[in-house]
Design a protein around this motif. Structure first.
Motif, PDB file in Angstrom:
ATOM      1  N   GLN A 321       0.903  -1.232  -0.064  1.00 43.60           N
ATOM      2  CA  GLN A 321       0.462   0.028  -0.001  1.00 43.60           C
ATOM      3  C   GLN A 321       0.982   1.358  -0.477  1.00 43.60           C
ATOM      4  O   GLN A 321       1.950   1.413   0.423  1.00 43.60           O
ATOM      5  CB  GLN A 321      -0.766   0.361   1.197  1.00 43.60           C
ATOM      6  N   VAL A 322      -0.184   2.618  -0.614  1.00 47.43           N
ATOM      7  CA  VAL A 322       0.867   3.568  -0.695  1.00 47.43           C
ATOM      8  C   VAL A 322       0.233   4.611   0.784  1.00 47.43           C
ATOM      9  O   VAL A 322      -1.315   4.527   0.894  1.00 47.43           O
ATOM     10  CB  VAL A 322       0.921   4.429  -1.905  1.00 47.43           C
ATOM     11  N   VAL A 323       1.162   4.987   1.586  1.00 50.73           N
ATOM     12  CA  VAL A 323       0.721   5.544   2.655  1.00 50.73           C
ATOM     13  C   VAL A 323       1.082   6.882   2.246  1.00 50.73           C
ATOM     14  O   VAL A 323       2.064   7.188   2.033  1.00 50.73           O
ATOM     15  CB  VAL A 323       2.002   4.854   3.831  1.00 50.73           C
ATOM     16  N   GLN A 324      -0.009   7.907   2.912  1.00 51.32           N
ATOM     17  CA  GLN A 324       0.006   9.593   3.109  1.00 51.32           C
ATOM     18  C   GLN A 324       0.434   9.688   4.126  1.00 51.32           C
ATOM     19  O   GLN A 324      -0.480   9.388   4.888  1.00 51.32           O
ATOM     20  CB  GLN A 324      -1.106   9.783   1.342  1.00 51.32           C
ATOM     21  N   LEU A 325       1.228  10.852   3.948  1.00 49.74           N
ATOM     22  CA  LEU A 325       1.012  11.364   5.984  1.00 49.74           C
ATOM     23  C   LEU A 325       1.844  12.604   6.228  1.00 49.74           C
ATOM     24  O   LEU A 325       2.267  13.327   5.157  1.00 49.74           O
ATOM     25  CB  LEU A 325       2.536  10.771   6.626  1.00 49.74           C
ATOM     26  N   THR A 326       0.846  13.702   6.451  1.00 53.73           N
ATOM     27  CA  THR A 326       1.077  14.531   6.595  1.00 53.73           C
ATOM     28  C   THR A 326       1.928  15.062   8.360  1.00 53.73           C
ATOM     29  O   THR A 326       0.988  15.182   9.596  1.00 53.73           O
ATOM     30  CB  THR A 326      -0.187  15.231   6.780  1.00 53.73           C
ATOM     31  N   LEU A 327       2.968  15.978   8.017  1.00 53.29           N
ATOM     32  CA  LEU A 327       3.607  16.421   9.849  1.00 53.29           C
ATOM     33  C   LEU A 327       3.270  17.577   9.962  1.00 53.29           C
ATOM     34  O   LEU A 327       3.437  18.810   9.011  1.00 53.29           O
ATOM     35  CB  LEU A 327       4.705  15.861   9.872  1.00 53.29           C
ATOM     36  N   ILE A 328       2.812  18.419  11.477  1.00 50.47           N
ATOM     37  CA  ILE A 328       2.522  19.350  11.116  1.00 50.47           C
ATOM     38  C   ILE A 328       2.682  20.296  12.483  1.00 50.47           C
ATOM     39  O   ILE A 328       2.731  19.394  13.272  1.00 50.47           O
ATOM     40  CB  ILE A 328       0.527  19.967  11.140  1.00 50.47           C
ATOM     41  N   ALA A 359       5.060  10.717   0.980  1.00 47.66           N
ATOM     42  CA  ALA A 359       3.864   9.256   0.890  1.00 47.66           C
ATOM     43  C   ALA A 359       5.559   8.520   1.054  1.00 47.66           C
ATOM     44  O   ALA A 359       6.572   8.039   0.395  1.00 47.66           O
ATOM     45  CB  ALA A 359       3.268   9.376  -0.763  1.00 47.66           C
ATOM     46  N   LEU A 360       4.874   7.002   1.052  1.00 45.82           N
ATOM     47  CA  LEU A 360       5.607   5.796   1.120  1.00 45.82           C
ATOM     48  C   LEU A 360       4.776   4.686   0.874  1.00 45.82           C
ATOM     49  O   LEU A 360       3.701   4.266   1.139  1.00 45.82           O
ATOM     50  CB  LEU A 360       6.389   5.560   1.994  1.00 45.82           C
ATOM     51  N   ARG A 361       6.231   3.633   0.320  1.00 43.01           N
ATOM     52  CA  ARG A 361       5.544   2.572  -0.441  1.00 43.01           C
ATOM     53  C   ARG A 361       5.891   1.458   1.021  1.00 43.01           C
ATOM     54  O   ARG A 361       6.728   1.558   0.966  1.00 43.01           O
ATOM     55  CB  ARG A 361       5.397   2.081  -1.139  1.00 43.01           C
TER      56      ARG A 361
END
Length: 707
Positions: A321-328, A359-361
């Motif tokens: 899966q492709v994971v999308q992560l947002t860091l605030i 984004a990472l796989r």
């Protein structure tokens, strides 16, 4: 003399004080007003036996050994104005019940009775032991609530669909409906469904039967459960009170997913679908983290969904899966986030409120970590766990699919003379799949979103018949933008539930048009799914092509945030504020990507009839990797088409016709180029198969890029 007068004056005052005190005391000990005594004694209208029963029941009421609630059986509950004939017979039964189950009460003073035996016993009586938490429901309202269930469950005995039949559910053992394959959890639960167990299950299926695999989380409110129980009661054949039935709906509801071997529902933020080569522009899992201070240390804090407020939350994904992560940045210090085993590192965010997205796989399964690489921050507490599970088996869709297939349209009209064409539309309100693990109460034409593609030619007379399902809660109608006349037909086609109306109109101007429900609030009816296309062809018709598809864009305004699992309700407030939670092609998230992708072969000329139901947002329709050879702007077919167009603008209630020839194999992504909407579900896919064409495109498509 004055001395004597003063002494007598003092004595008089003393006498008055004493007399006043005696009078006050007598008043406080006197019996209550006659109106209160009448309910108990009524000497002129109630027999002595009834009086005895009243006094006996009054002492038994606070708590009888039998647990029979006194207020429902004692003569004391009968108003004094009733005739002796109606009160006397009830008294002996009440006396017998009370005397055989309770200690002998001390005699009551007939002159100092309590204000009202009826009101007192009602207040003190214990609740009926057999009463279900959901008792007292409204079966009419329950019929509407049951729409959340009917997509998967039938009330016909032996009719199992996605879920088992709910006929005769009360008194049945969990997992025992013949001919249905239940989950192991439900079959091993050893539960017999009665009012109490059903209500508990209906409130929280996973809590009562862990691992039952049902994505539906239960009904939110007690009155919904009570109502649907009351509605389902007749299907039990009277075996149990109405209170018992509702939970039945939820009892079996989980089983459908289990039967299909579905994995447990994913968390709110992690949409655990298997890796898909279809979608390269939307991640399989989305997370948001905020830096902050908690528990006396520097940490990451989860934002939204299942990780909301959690410190260094556990992040999960499936292999591939492709994971999308947002860091605030939450507090102003410099931070980043690193996934060392996935060879991924974010830019650093400096300054409070700054953010970055990566984004990472998840290329391999295992137990991994993530951390902040700023010196000292990992040791200070900024580290969490990232678990990648083995790739799951493909999941079956459990929720009812309301999305219209893009190739579900009639063929072009052969050259012919104008004629009368009958069109039948049925307005149906149904609970259907909005996204994985999420359902929504759609209002539809013919059970799908969008409505059916209607195809006529200029000069035809359309005989439109609109029938509103008897199960509908609303009046519905239809307004054709192709009609010349009041309301586009809606002025003559406002149809009550269970009724049908018809009218005729003549197609005067060729083009691609939108039709929609036009019953107030019109925007609400459209937002719930009541829109579709109608093509009025010219006398010669459009040029022949190899493939025709139709796609419509809409918005959905739910009370819960995007991605939250369960049954979503419509939000009028968000509609009026133009804040949709979902943007969709053909009714639901993944309708044209996972469920019904468009398909063609290299060399095909593809025509897409595209419209916007809205009700509020304009679309910038674009096919990534293609250029439109022809565009019939605004849906008009009387003018020459534009050529060589990248993106077309389509307003709500508008349409366009696009054409292009496929030259290179691969997956082509359909989007509204307001691309943030892709993050809220607005993605489709055209799959083109055939030999490569290195003269036009000579490059290696990367795995998982969706092309």
């Amino acid at each position: 003399m004055w001395r004597a007068v003063r002494e007598w004056y003092i004595v008089g005052i003393g006498v008055l004080l004493i007399a006043g005190g005696l009078t006050l005391a007598a008043h406080q000990s006197s019996p209550p007003p006659a109106i209160n005594q009448a309910a108990v004694t009524a000497p002129d209208q109630t027999t002595p036996a009834a009086k005895t029963a009243t006094r006996t029941a009054q002492q038994a009421a606070p708590g009888t050994a039998s647990g029979i609630p006194a207020p429902r059986v004692t003569a004391a509950a009968v108003p004094a104005e009733q005739s002796p004939v109606s009160t006397a017979p009830a008294a002996p039964a009440a006396v017998a019940a009370a005397q055989t189950t309770a200690p002998s009460p001390a005699p009551l003073s007939h002159d100092h009775a309590t204000p009202s035996a009826a009101s007192e016993t009602s207040a003190q009586a214990p609740p009926t032991p057999s009463a279900s938490p959901a008792s007292g429901g409204d079966p009419v309202a329950g019929r509407l609530v049951f729409r959340k269930c009917q997509a998967c469950h039938s009330l016909e005995p032996g009719k199992n669909i996605l879920g088992p039949s709910l006929a005769g559910i009360v008194g049945r053992k969990a997992g025992a409906e013949p001919g249905y394959s239940y989950s192991p959890a439900l079959k091993q639960a050893d539960i017999v469904w009665d009012g109490k167990t059903l209500d508990s299950y209906l409130a929280d299926p996973q809590k009562m039967v862990p691992g039952n695999k049902m994505p539906f989380p239960g009904l939110k409110t007690e009155h919904d459960r009570a109502d649907v129980i009351a509605f389902l009661a007749p299907s039990t054949g009277g075996a149990q009170p109405a209170a018992a039935a509702p939970s039945a709906a939820r009892q079996d509801a989980p089983a459908p997913a289990a039967a299909a071997g579905q994995q447990p529902a994913a968390t709110d933020q992690t949409r655990q679908s298997p890796p898909s080569s279809d979608i390269g522009y939307v991640a399989d899992a989305n997370y948001t983290l905020r830096s902050g201070i908690a528990e006396g240390r520097m940490v990451y804090i989860g934002v939204g969904g299942a990780i909301e407020g959690k410190v260094n939350p556990l992040l999960t994904a499936a292999e591939g899966q492709v994971v999308q992560l947002t860091l605030i940045n939450g507090e102003g210090a410099e931070h980043d986030i690193v996934f060392p085993d996935q060879d991924t590192k974010s830019p650093r965010v400096t300054g409070k409120g700054a953010s970055t997205t990566i984004a990472l796989r998840a290329t391999k399964s295992g137990d991994f970590i993530y951390f902040c690489s700023v010196p000292g921050h990992q040791l200070a507490g900024m580290q969490g766990q990232f678990i990648v599970t083995p790739r799951p088996a493909p999941q079956a869709v459990v929720e009812a699919d309301i999305s219209r297939e893009p190739d579900d349209l009639p063929p072009p009209i052969a050259k012919r003379e104008p004629q009368s064409v009958r069109v039948d539309l049925l307005s149906v309100e149904v609970e259907g799949r909005l996204a994985e693990g999420t359902t929504f109460g759609y209002w539809t034409f013919n059970g799908k979103v969008p409505g059916p593609f209607i195809r006529v030619r200029v000069g035809d007379t359309i005989d439109i018949h609109l029938k509103n399902s008897a199960d509908s809660a609303m009046i519905h109608s239809v307004d054709f933008h192709a009609v010349t006349g009041p309301g586009g037909g809606a002025a003559a086609l406002q149809v009550d539930p269970g009724r049908e109306k018809s009218m005729t109109w003549k197609a005067l101007v060729p083009g691609l048009y939108v039709y929609h429900c036009a019953t107030p609030m019109v925007a609400e009816h459209i937002a719930n799914g009541m829109y579709g296309p109608i093509l009025v062809e010219t006398e010669e018709g459009l040029p022949r092509v190899d493939r025709e598809f139709y796609v419509m864009q809409g918005e959905i305004y739910t009370d819960v945030p995007y991605g939250q699992h369960g049954s979503a309700e419509f939000s009028v407030e968000k509609l009026l504020n133009e804040r949709p939670e979902y943007f969709v092609f053909n009714g639901s998230v993944g309708a044209l990507a996972k469920l019904h992708p468009l398909k063609a072969k290299v060399g095909d000329v593809v025509r897409i009839f595209f419209g916007v139901g809205g009700p509020n947002f304009t679309s910038s329709f674009h096919v990534i990797g293609e250029i439109f050879d022809k565009v019939y702007s605004l849906g008009g077919v009387l003018s020459q088409p534009l050529e060589g167009i990248q993106t077309v603008t389509v307003a709500p209630g508008g349409a366009v016709i696009t054409e292009f020839k496929t030259k290179v194999p691969g997956n082509y992504t359909l989007v509204d180029h307001a691309l943030a909407r892709a993050e809220r579900g607005l993605v489709g896919v055209l799959r083109v198969e055939g030999p490569p064409n290195p003269d036009i495109y000579n490059g290696q498509v990367m795995s998982g890029m969706g092309h």
